[in-house]
Design an enzyme around this catalytic site. Sequence first.
Site, PDB file in Angstrom:
ATOM      1  N   GLU A 175       0.669  -1.163   0.200  1.00 59.90           N
ATOM      2  CA  GLU A 175      -0.285   0.054  -0.025  1.00 59.90           C
ATOM      3  C   GLU A 175       0.269   1.313  -0.129  1.00 59.90           C
ATOM      4  O   GLU A 175       1.616   1.554   0.728  1.00 59.90           O
ATOM      5  CB  GLU A 175      -0.913   0.248   1.007  1.00 59.90           C
ATOM      6  CG  GLU A 175      -2.415   0.811   1.063  1.00 59.90           C
ATOM      7  CD  GLU A 175      -2.275   1.343   2.657  1.00 59.90           C
ATOM      8  OE1 GLU A 175      -3.614   1.505   3.183  1.00 59.90           O
ATOM      9  OE2 GLU A 175      -1.920   0.488   4.020  1.00 59.90           O
TER      10      GLU A 175
ATOM     11  N   LYS B 256     -10.011   0.006  -1.822  1.00 62.49           N
ATOM     12  CA  LYS B 256     -10.361  -0.119  -0.624  1.00 62.49           C
ATOM     13  C   LYS B 256     -11.189   0.408  -0.253  1.00 62.49           C
ATOM     14  O   LYS B 256     -11.607   1.401  -0.232  1.00 62.49           O
ATOM     15  CB  LYS B 256      -9.230   1.008   0.261  1.00 62.49           C
ATOM     16  CG  LYS B 256      -9.012   0.216   1.426  1.00 62.49           C
ATOM     17  CD  LYS B 256      -7.686   0.618   2.507  1.00 62.49           C
ATOM     18  CE  LYS B 256      -7.539   0.476   3.694  1.00 62.49           C
ATOM     19  NZ  LYS B 256      -6.125   1.055   4.645  1.00 62.49           N
TER      20      LYS B 256
ATOM     21  N   CYS C  25      -4.259  -3.668   4.211  1.00 67.31           N
ATOM     22  CA  CYS C  25      -3.957  -2.879   6.036  1.00 67.31           C
ATOM     23  C   CYS C  25      -4.682  -3.061   6.370  1.00 67.31           C
ATOM     24  O   CYS C  25      -4.749  -4.377   6.680  1.00 67.31           O
ATOM     25  CB  CYS C  25      -3.515  -1.282   4.720  1.00 67.31           C
ATOM     26  SG  CYS C  25      -2.285  -0.899   6.555  1.00 67.31           S
TER      27      CYS C  25
END
Length: 536
Positions: free
Chosen positions: A293, A352, A404
């Site tokens: 990321e 995301k 994440c």
Amino acid sequence: MTVTATSVDESDQVKPLSPAPRRVWLERLLPALAAALFGVLLYVSFPPRTLWWLAVPAFAGFGWLLRGRSWKAGLGLGYLFGLGFLLPLLVWTGVEVGPGPWIALVVIEAVFVALVGAGVAVVSRLPGWPVWAAALWIAGEAARARAPFSGFPWGKIAFGQADGVFLPLAAVGGTPVLGFAVVLCGFGLYEVVRLAVERQRTRAVQRSAAAVALLSVAVPVAGALSARPLVSDKAENGTVTVAVIQGNVPRAGLDFNSQRRAVLDYHARETERLAAQVKAGKVDRPDFVLWPENSSDIDPFANADAREVIDTAAKAIGAPISVGGVVERDGKLLNEQILWDPAKGPLQTYDKRQIQPFGEYLPLRSMIGAINSEWTSMVRQDFSRGSEPGVFDIDGTKVGLATCYEAAFDWAVRDTVTDGAQMISVPSNNATFDRSEMTYQQLAMSRVRAVEHSRTVTVPVTSGVSAIIMPDGTITQKTGMFVADSLVQEVPLRSSETPATKLGILPEMALVLIAAGGLGWAIGAGVRRRQDAPAR
């Protein structure tokens, strides 16, 4: 001269504290201190330490404190237990922004633990109370994972069990069942000890109560041992060779994003270094490469120089690269994974979905800005959420993506598997949190997810710790922190679904219903006792 004696009023003398008030004071202070210490003991059971088993005595002590108390006492002791647990666990949230946000987060999150404490005190008078109490803890975790601001599941008991004997239960019912087993074992252990002491005193203990207490300890352990066949690292759909790139960052901290080009160059440089090793025959050529990321915070769709850097790296390694980028599209800012082919350029994207409050977007922006304008300047523009599960099809291999923070959320990982993922990647950026325990806590989550869904999990991180995790939760390779490095390995692909994958949210719902049933039973029994009590 004659001295005349005068009387002294005894009320003017300072009297020592009588034994009775001193005893009352100690009776209030000691349980409060013990609650905080048992919370700290629970924290110590979490990574990077491998003392997972300390969670059991932590909950045994918590049960000892709460059993037979009023709900008000349970509320207070639960809050102190939550503070003891969460204050040290979440200290990393204040690494760069100071203690204010860290303490505010813990103060809010500990409220959920306080409510659980009140509930446990209420059900502690029921037959088989460890079962109801453990279900209440999982209900509290379910609430924390959803509110406020879409929830914050950090600190789930399951995430502290990556090295433990209970881990196979993740494949049975996910993090709720794994966490329930640990908490039940703790409460059951206390009940076993309590009944053993009671028998020594009275020579009489109800057999049913003793049986439930023993089963509360034995069943979770037996269940974990029975679930071990569900944990396998055998390939079902062949294997692929993956490369995980950790490019490192110029320096830790929030300001590293101001050096976005340097971060991108670091990851391209490490990829090209790996390509040289492949060309020299020192390393197998990967089928695809995984960047973390924020490895390209320069939008490669809008900036030709960033596009050229990524394109050159992909051509050098001769394989597709999954690039973590920050892009702006249709007026929206997106945290995006981009599949970059060496010949065709960008082919697929994943946006995301579970974005981080106060990190990627700012709730209550106007109110927070009035309190501290520096916080609003840190998050100048809110990221937008994606809407579709992330599964890249890379030459027939389906790679699920949970970026994440998403790894902490059950649904965000599961739906990549139900959407066909044969392995999972968790691209992350931990540079903001320096060398804190955060990266190890997050790595443990990925290990639990590997077992939960029986998938290889790769964890490419900007600054470490990056890792390759087998479907049985074993870490086969990992990097250090704040070093440039790469990991290359042949990993198994799997397509079968574990019971946890198939059941999804159902185990958690069942435990929440059990908790509600126990609480309702206990409240009803209390009302009946008051109604049946003789009038004074």
